[in-house]
Design a protein around this motif. Structure first.
Motif, mmCIF file in Angstrom:
data_model
loop_
_atom_site.group_PDB
_atom_site.id
_atom_site.type_symbol
_atom_site.label_atom_id
_atom_site.label_comp_id
_atom_site.label_asym_id
_atom_site.label_seq_id
_atom_site.Cartn_x
_atom_site.Cartn_y
_atom_site.Cartn_z
ATOM 1 N N LEU A 77 0.956 -1.144 -0.079
ATOM 2 C CA LEU A 77 0.230 0.125 -0.146
ATOM 3 C C LEU A 77 0.773 1.139 -0.033
ATOM 4 N N PHE A 78 2.439 1.491 1.218
ATOM 5 C CA PHE A 78 3.145 2.711 0.707
ATOM 6 C C PHE A 78 3.518 2.258 -0.789
ATOM 7 N N HIS A 79 3.893 1.349 -1.901
ATOM 8 C CA HIS A 79 4.461 1.601 -2.763
ATOM 9 C C HIS A 79 3.347 2.135 -3.750
ATOM 10 N N VAL A 80 1.821 1.484 -3.824
ATOM 11 C CA VAL A 80 1.079 2.143 -4.312
ATOM 12 C C VAL A 80 0.613 3.693 -4.096
ATOM 13 N N TRP A 81 0.518 4.015 -2.814
ATOM 14 C CA TRP A 81 0.020 5.438 -2.794
ATOM 15 C C TRP A 81 1.546 6.382 -3.681
ATOM 16 N N ARG A 82 2.520 6.065 -3.073
ATOM 17 C CA ARG A 82 3.710 6.300 -4.154
ATOM 18 C C ARG A 82 3.681 6.610 -5.048
ATOM 19 N N LEU A 83 3.104 5.712 -6.191
ATOM 20 C CA LEU A 83 2.827 6.109 -7.251
ATOM 21 C C LEU A 83 1.850 6.608 -7.736
ATOM 22 N N LEU A 84 0.125 6.917 -6.920
ATOM 23 C CA LEU A 84 -0.118 7.433 -6.930
ATOM 24 C C LEU A 84 -0.464 8.860 -6.413
ATOM 25 N N VAL A 85 0.918 9.355 -6.164
ATOM 26 C CA VAL A 85 1.242 10.837 -5.518
ATOM 27 C C VAL A 85 2.007 11.187 -6.458
ATOM 28 N N LEU A 86 3.265 10.590 -6.973
ATOM 29 C CA LEU A 86 4.088 10.750 -8.161
ATOM 30 C C LEU A 86 3.464 11.153 -9.290
ATOM 31 N N HIS A 87 2.357 10.319 -10.137
ATOM 32 C CA HIS A 87 1.546 10.117 -11.172
ATOM 33 C C HIS A 87 0.291 11.230 -11.412
ATOM 34 N N THR A 88 0.254 12.050 -10.411
ATOM 35 C CA THR A 88 -0.666 12.507 -10.134
ATOM 36 C C THR A 88 -0.592 14.124 -9.129
ATOM 37 N N ASP A 89 -1.725 14.821 -9.412
ATOM 38 C CA ASP A 89 -1.052 15.747 -8.385
ATOM 39 C C ASP A 89 -2.419 16.238 -7.490
ATOM 40 N N VAL A 90 -3.043 14.874 -7.294
ATOM 41 C CA VAL A 90 -3.818 15.003 -5.849
ATOM 42 C C VAL A 90 -3.610 15.462 -4.661
ATOM 43 N N CYS A 91 -1.908 15.381 -3.993
ATOM 44 C CA CYS A 91 -1.469 16.161 -3.123
ATOM 45 C C CYS A 91 -1.287 17.610 -3.351
ATOM 46 N N SER A 92 -1.437 18.269 -4.333
ATOM 47 C CA SER A 92 -1.326 20.071 -4.894
ATOM 48 C C SER A 92 -2.919 20.737 -5.225
ATOM 49 N N ASN A 93 -2.994 21.286 -4.361
ATOM 50 C CA ASN A 93 -4.316 22.547 -4.311
ATOM 51 C C ASN A 93 -5.258 21.999 -3.242
ATOM 52 N N ALA A 94 -4.548 21.243 -1.988
ATOM 53 C CA ALA A 94 -5.795 20.888 -0.747
ATOM 54 C C ALA A 94 -6.263 21.972 -0.597
ATOM 55 N N ASP A 95 -7.579 22.202 -0.565
ATOM 56 C CA ASP A 95 -8.172 22.735 0.285
ATOM 57 C C ASP A 95 -9.020 22.419 0.477
ATOM 58 N N MET A 96 -9.233 22.822 1.971
ATOM 59 C CA MET A 96 -10.899 21.965 2.847
ATOM 60 C C MET A 96 -12.099 22.852 2.483
ATOM 61 N N HIS A 97 -12.613 21.792 3.088
ATOM 62 C CA HIS A 97 -14.340 21.677 2.753
ATOM 63 C C HIS A 97 -14.753 22.897 2.654
ATOM 64 N N SER A 98 -15.405 23.183 2.210
ATOM 65 C CA SER A 98 -15.893 24.583 2.238
ATOM 66 C C SER A 98 -17.331 24.795 3.509
ATOM 67 N N ALA A 99 -18.181 25.734 3.556
ATOM 68 C CA ALA A 99 -18.666 25.387 5.047
ATOM 69 C C ALA A 99 -20.030 25.319 3.919
ATOM 70 N N LYS A 100 -19.770 25.749 2.462
ATOM 71 C CA LYS A 100 -20.934 25.177 1.522
ATOM 72 C C LYS A 100 -21.288 24.393 1.412
ATOM 73 N N ASN A 101 -20.386 23.551 1.062
ATOM 74 C CA ASN A 101 -20.744 21.933 0.666
ATOM 75 C C ASN A 101 -21.049 21.431 1.754
#
Length: 309
Positions: free
Chosen positions: A169-193
């Motif tokens: 799972l550690f290797h899976v997560w590493r592949l996910l974050v290296l090949h996508t932008d999932v860790c960028s623009n990490a906004d918190m849940h808005s009050a509206k949502n």
């Protein structure tokens, strides 16, 4: 016969704990034929979920998105993401496996920088609901192969399997974050949502408590003090559906369970589930499942008898 059902609370949060005595994770092998409804109803949980299709074709409804996956494809579902899973091929020929794990299993809170830098941004980003893996893309094929190794190891649980799970799972997560932008623009849940989610939860709770009554969309909307049009907008935002469609689908789901687990007549079930007549119930049931309630009950009984033998 083993009949499965997803149990949820008033907010559609699944109440089944996805962990073993040894680990904060669980591996499941799913055949849609074993579910009473033949599909997995709307729910969410606090774990990350990785699903891989073994046979058949499956449709994932992830909030307002529809994703169709075939054998060999996989998907990541973020924690607290509302989703439903339906087979598009025959339930008896549609199978998948799931790996659910607590976010802390990938990197624990006390690991500080690793959790804060690579896990927390995904966990708290409301724009990240899912990510699809396909074998035609090299790094995604590696992810799928890693997940399949967990599925295979789970059948044996040889000495050291816990370390294998964590490492994979550690290797899976590493592949996910290296090949996508999932860790960028990490906004918190808005009050509206959050307000929209609470409204939908309130309407769903009201439907589940009163589905046997004569309900209108306006009555459902009134329960959370919003207009009829706003109730449609909120439901569309969270589920891709609308209050009336959810009500009718929930009534049919309860009817299926009564057909499979009680000796009530079709007319009695129609009344208990809020349909204004047996004929209307039969029409809606056949439109949803392709067969009549009587035929469904017969097939369910035959399948149960065959499984017992």
């Amino acid at each position: 016969m083993q009949m499965n059902e997803i149990y949820v609370n008033r907010n559609l949060m699944e109440t089944t704990p996805h962990k073993s005595l040894e680990l904060p994770m669980q591996v499941y092998a799913d055949s849609f034929e074993d579910y009473i409804l033949k599909y997995i109803n709307w729910h969410w949980h606090n774990e990350f979920e990785f699903s891989v299709i073994l046979t058949g074709t499956v449709k994932f409804l992830v909030e307002d998105a529809e994703i169709v996956l075939t054998a060999g494809d996989g998907i990541f579902l973020n924690a607290a993401t509302l989703h439903q899973v339906e087979p598009l091929s025959a339930p008896s020929k549609t199978q998948k496996f799931d790996v659910l794990c607590a976010p802390s299993f990938i990197a624990s809170f006390d690991q500080g920088n690793i959790f804060d830098k690579y896990v927390k941004p995904v966990l708290l980003n409301p724009s990240i609901k899912h990510f699809v893996f396909q074998r035609s893309i090299l790094w995604q094929r590696k992810v799928l192969d890693h997940l399949f190794s967990i599925y295979q190891a789970d059948t044996q649980k040889a000495y050291g399997y816990e370390l294998l799970y964590h490492s994979v799972l550690f290797h899976v997560w590493r592949l996910l974050v290296l090949h996508t932008d999932v860790c960028s623009n990490a906004d918190m849940h808005s009050a509206k949502n959050q307000v929209v989610r609470e409204r939908v939860n309130g309407m769903i709770d009201f439907i589940k408590k009163n589905y046997s009554q004569d309900l209108s969309v306006q009555t459902i909307a009134n329960h959370v003090n919003i207009s009829k049009s706003e109730s449609f907008r909120c439901f569309q935002s969270c589920t891709g559906s609308n209050p009336y469609a959810f009500l009718q689908k929930y009534r049919l789901e309860r009817a299926v369970i009564l057909l499979c687990t009680t000796k009530h007549s079709v007319a009695e079930i129609a009344s208990l589930c809020g349909f204004n007549s047996p004929s209307h119930f039969g029409m809606m049931f056949k439109k949803a499942f392709g067969i009549t309630p009587v035929q469904y009950r017969g097939r369910s009984a035959a399948h149960a008898a065959k499984t017992v033998r």
